[in-house]
Design a protein around this motif. Structure first.
Motif, PDB file in Angstrom:
ATOM      1  N   ASN A  96       0.835  -1.210   0.000  1.00 29.08           N
ATOM      2  CA  ASN A  96       0.000   0.000   0.000  1.00 29.08           C
ATOM      3  C   ASN A  96       0.867   1.258   0.000  1.00 29.08           C
ATOM      4  N   GLN A  97       1.964   1.248   0.761  1.00 26.60           N
ATOM      5  CA  GLN A  97       2.850   2.419   0.778  1.00 26.60           C
ATOM      6  C   GLN A  97       3.478   2.648  -0.598  1.00 26.60           C
ATOM      7  N   LEU A  98       3.881   1.565  -1.286  1.00 27.83           N
ATOM      8  CA  LEU A  98       4.486   1.721  -2.604  1.00 27.83           C
ATOM      9  C   LEU A  98       3.470   2.269  -3.610  1.00 27.83           C
ATOM     10  N   LEU A  99       2.251   1.794  -3.540  1.00 26.71           N
ATOM     11  CA  LEU A  99       1.222   2.306  -4.448  1.00 26.71           C
ATOM     12  C   LEU A  99       0.947   3.784  -4.182  1.00 26.71           C
ATOM     13  N   GLU A 100       0.897   4.163  -2.901  1.00 28.59           N
ATOM     14  CA  GLU A 100       0.690   5.576  -2.568  1.00 28.59           C
ATOM     15  C   GLU A 100       1.855   6.424  -3.064  1.00 28.59           C
ATOM     16  N   GLU A 101       3.080   5.888  -2.905  1.00 29.02           N
ATOM     17  CA  GLU A 101       4.251   6.631  -3.370  1.00 29.02           C
ATOM     18  C   GLU A 101       4.244   6.780  -4.889  1.00 29.02           C
ATOM     19  N   GLU A 102       3.839   5.721  -5.606  1.00 29.07           N
ATOM     20  CA  GLU A 102       3.765   5.793  -7.056  1.00 29.07           C
ATOM     21  C   GLU A 102       2.735   6.833  -7.495  1.00 29.07           C
ATOM     22  N   GLN A 103       1.594   6.855  -6.837  1.00 30.58           N
ATOM     23  CA  GLN A 103       0.584   7.843  -7.177  1.00 30.58           C
ATOM     24  C   GLN A 103       1.066   9.264  -6.874  1.00 30.58           C
ATOM     25  N   LEU A 104       1.846   9.399  -5.813  1.00 26.76           N
ATOM     26  CA  LEU A 104       2.372  10.721  -5.472  1.00 26.76           C
ATOM     27  C   LEU A 104       3.322  11.213  -6.562  1.00 26.76           C
TER      28      LEU A 104
ATOM     29  N   VAL B 153      17.704   8.468   2.753  1.00 23.04           N
ATOM     30  CA  VAL B 153      16.702   7.607   2.126  1.00 23.04           C
ATOM     31  C   VAL B 153      17.324   6.363   1.517  1.00 23.04           C
ATOM     32  N   ALA B 154      18.524   6.502   0.959  1.00 20.42           N
ATOM     33  CA  ALA B 154      19.176   5.387   0.272  1.00 20.42           C
ATOM     34  C   ALA B 154      19.334   4.198   1.214  1.00 20.42           C
ATOM     35  N   GLY B 155      19.056   3.060   0.699  1.00 17.65           N
ATOM     36  CA  GLY B 155      19.126   1.827   1.495  1.00 17.65           C
ATOM     37  C   GLY B 155      17.790   1.416   2.035  1.00 17.65           C
ATOM     38  N   ARG B 156      16.850   2.372   2.222  1.00 15.52           N
ATOM     39  CA  ARG B 156      15.513   2.022   2.705  1.00 15.52           C
ATOM     40  C   ARG B 156      14.495   2.047   1.580  1.00 15.52           C
ATOM     41  N   ARG B 157      14.591   3.069   0.745  1.00 12.23           N
ATOM     42  CA  ARG B 157      13.674   3.216  -0.375  1.00 12.23           C
ATOM     43  C   ARG B 157      14.469   3.295  -1.676  1.00 12.23           C
ATOM     44  N   VAL B 158      13.876   2.780  -2.737  1.00 14.21           N
ATOM     45  CA  VAL B 158      14.458   2.957  -4.068  1.00 14.21           C
ATOM     46  C   VAL B 158      13.378   3.450  -5.011  1.00 14.21           C
ATOM     47  N   ALA B 159      13.833   4.181  -6.037  1.00 13.08           N
ATOM     48  CA  ALA B 159      12.924   4.652  -7.078  1.00 13.08           C
ATOM     49  C   ALA B 159      13.750   4.906  -8.324  1.00 13.08           C
ATOM     50  N   GLY B 160      13.142   4.699  -9.466  1.00 14.08           N
ATOM     51  CA  GLY B 160      13.842   4.937 -10.725  1.00 14.08           C
ATOM     52  C   GLY B 160      12.874   5.227 -11.852  1.00 14.08           C
ATOM     53  N   LEU B 161      13.317   6.119 -12.750  1.00 15.72           N
ATOM     54  CA  LEU B 161      12.533   6.449 -13.928  1.00 15.72           C
ATOM     55  C   LEU B 161      13.378   6.095 -15.138  1.00 15.72           C
ATOM     56  N   PHE B 162      12.843   5.207 -15.981  1.00 19.68           N
ATOM     57  CA  PHE B 162      13.606   4.679 -17.109  1.00 19.68           C
ATOM     58  C   PHE B 162      12.858   4.979 -18.413  1.00 19.68           C
ATOM     59  N   ASP B 163      13.636   5.269 -19.475  1.00 18.95           N
ATOM     60  CA  ASP B 163      13.004   5.541 -20.768  1.00 18.95           C
ATOM     61  C   ASP B 163      12.657   4.229 -21.465  1.00 18.95           C
ATOM     62  N   ALA B 164      12.170   4.346 -22.696  1.00 23.25           N
ATOM     63  CA  ALA B 164      11.721   3.161 -23.405  1.00 23.25           C
ATOM     64  C   ALA B 164      12.851   2.198 -23.695  1.00 23.25           C
ATOM     65  N   ASP B 165      14.085   2.692 -23.736  1.00 24.23           N
ATOM     66  CA  ASP B 165      15.241   1.825 -23.984  1.00 24.23           C
ATOM     67  C   ASP B 165      15.860   1.269 -22.717  1.00 24.23           C
ATOM     68  N   GLY B 166      15.263   1.563 -21.559  1.00 27.06           N
ATOM     69  CA  GLY B 166      15.763   1.048 -20.297  1.00 27.06           C
ATOM     70  C   GLY B 166      16.852   1.881 -19.679  1.00 27.06           C
ATOM     71  N   ARG B 167      17.127   3.070 -20.204  1.00 25.16           N
ATOM     72  CA  ARG B 167      18.148   3.923 -19.610  1.00 25.16           C
ATOM     73  C   ARG B 167      17.556   4.685 -18.421  1.00 25.16           C
ATOM     74  N   ARG B 168      18.374   4.787 -17.355  1.00 17.58           N
ATOM     75  CA  ARG B 168      17.912   5.488 -16.154  1.00 17.58           C
ATOM     76  C   ARG B 168      17.857   6.982 -16.435  1.00 17.58           C
ATOM     77  N   LEU B 169      16.702   7.590 -16.098  1.00 15.72           N
ATOM     78  CA  LEU B 169      16.533   9.027 -16.239  1.00 15.72           C
ATOM     79  C   LEU B 169      16.664   9.728 -14.890  1.00 15.72           C
TER      80      LEU B 169
ATOM     81  N   VAL C 269       9.157   1.867  -8.097  1.00 17.13           N
ATOM     82  CA  VAL C 269       9.314   2.237  -6.685  1.00 17.13           C
ATOM     83  C   VAL C 269       9.514   0.957  -5.877  1.00 17.13           C
ATOM     84  N   GLY C 270      10.312   1.023  -4.808  1.00 18.68           N
ATOM     85  CA  GLY C 270      10.593  -0.169  -4.007  1.00 18.68           C
ATOM     86  C   GLY C 270      10.886   0.154  -2.546  1.00 18.68           C
TER      87      GLY C 270
END
Length: 463
Positions: A47-55, A80-96, A143-144
């Protein structure tokens, strides 16, 4: 007190059974609690991950792509590092943006292990990846949450359950052992008291504690029975002693009258012979009464006030000196090498021991034919107990009759005819009981061996 008997006691067994039932319930409840708690924490993380994704999506909708990149970039901060992770990747899988360098191979829920081969996140993460449309094209938002914290909580729960189980196990075993030890102590005291009563000590009673448990109530009832038995025993003993004492005087007068009549009728040989027979019978009856009174006095005595160190060599030498001439007159011989037993001593009533050995030697001579050898012997067994033995090579006693001859007035029929009242071995048995010794009759191959085994004691200083 033997530990094996305590551990096999009813109280300890009941404690173990109760412990087994408790542990089964604890394991079942622990498994249910673990499953419920683990599922609840996992749902909470989802539930926390879904809320974070919506945020994150709301930030993009309201403030644009740069705001989303900045928000995701905050995941790279040390707090935050080590407890939470998040990443935005383009269509080719490159980290944005974000602190997650690798795009998962699929979308949806997943649990992945990130190790030190990757630059930033390290641990077991619960991830949720979904497609989104920021940055003017298709992209994936991930998100993780590091679920190592959840695992530590689960392990702490298991550890707490195991610790509680161990504590209850130790407490149950200790309590069961303590209760079983206390109950076994009471049963031992009960056994010792009944054994003392069987030896004729009517003054002993079973101790009763203030707990008034089942054993205490049984002990009270047994003590009441012992009280009644002591009264009946006193009445019987006093009656027998009174009869024996009262009859000794008239029997003595009758004996004197018979002796006087023998003097006055010296000319009649036939009458003299009959009077001698009557006199012999009177002496036998008087001897029986004397033996009854001696046995009664032995059984009535208690304590060790009259006990002292009795040297076996001196005791056997005295028996040898006293009875060697008597047995020789009967065509028998007495064998004893008293010097072999100078290292042995017992603690007891010396006159009683002399009487017991005298009875055994006289019985052997009385019931064995001429040519019989009677042997006085002694030894110390492997447990430190001293054993006195009187053996003969006569006809012996059948194995199925040996216990009977220890009863008062019981005589074995057949074999060598001999006078007597059947009280000799009964008196020996009373002396043995008085000394907490065991009396045993066995085959001497041929003949009979009578052994008196005294209980082991601390080494007696005989210097």
């Amino acid at each position: 007190m033997r530990r094996g008997n305590i551990l096999s006691g009813g109280a300890f067994t009941a404690a173990l059974l109760s412990l087994g039932a408790f542990m089964a319930v604890l394991l079942a409840l622990g498994a249910i609690l673990y499953i419920v708690l683990s599922g609840a924490m996992e749902r909470d993380v989802d539930n926390q991950l879904l809320e974070e994704e919506q945020l994150f999506l709301q930030i993009y909708d309201r403030y644009g792509q740069q705001a989303l990149v900045d928000a995701i970039g905050q995941m790279e901060t040390p707090a935050v590092a080590g407890r939470r992770v998040a990443g935005l990747f383009d269509a080719d899988g490159r980290r944005l943006a974000g602190n997650l360098d690798t795009l998962p191979l699929s979308e949806g829920w997943m649990t992945l292990e990130f190790n030190q081969l990757l630059p930033r996140p390290n641990g077991l993460y619960r991830l949720h990846a979904s497609s989104t449309t920021p940055l003017d094209g298709a992209a994936t938002l991930v998100v993780g949450y590091n679920i190592r914290v959840l695992q530590r909580t689960e392990w702490q729960l298991l550890y707490s359950l195991l610790l509680a189980g161990a504590a209850v196990t130790i407490a149950s075993i200790a309590a069961g052992y303590a209760v079983s030890r206390r109950m076994f102590g009471k049963l031992e005291a009960m056994s010792e008291t009944l054994e003392a009563v069987s030896r004729g000590d009517m003054a002993v009673r079973i101790p009763v504690s203030s707990l008034n448990d089942q054993i205490d109530r049984i002990a009270q009832r047994i003590n009441a029975h012992i009280d009644r038995l002591a009264v009946l025993s006193d009445i019987t003993r006093n009656t027998v002693n009174t009869i024996a004492h009262d009859l000794r005087s008239p029997l003595g007068r009758i004996s004197l009258e018979v002796q006087q009549a023998m003097v006055e009728t010296t000319g009649d040989a036939r009458l003299q012979e009959r009077m001698e027979s009557v006199l012999a019978e009177l002496e036998g009856v008087t001897g029986a009464f004397d033996a009854i009174m001696r046995i009664s006095r032995i059984r009535a005595s208690a304590g060790e006030a009259d006990f002292s160190v009795v040297f076996v060599a001196e005791l056997l030498a005295e028996m040898q000196e006293t009875f060697t001439p008597l047995l020789e007159d009967m065509g028998q011989r007495l064998v004893c090498d008293a010097d072999l037993f100078r290292g042995l001593a017992v603690f007891g009533d010396a006159p009683m021991l002399r009487q017991a050995l005298a009875n055994l030697v006289q019985n052997a001579g009385r019931h064995c034919p001429p040519g019989t050898t009677v042997t006085l012997d002694a030894a110390e067994d492997g447990e430190g107990a001293v054993v006195l033995r009187v053996c003969d090579d006569g006809p012996g006693i059948p194995a199925d009759r040996r216990s009977d001859v220890l009863l008062p007035f019981h005589r074995v029929e057949g074999g060598q005819p001999a006078p007597g009242s059947g009280l000799g071995l009964a008196l020996v048995s009373a002396v043995a009981v008085r000394h907490d010794a065991s009396l045993a009759l066995s085959d001497n191959g041929p003949g009979l061996a009578v052994s008196i085994r005294f209980p082991p004691r601390a080494k007696i200083n005989i210097l």
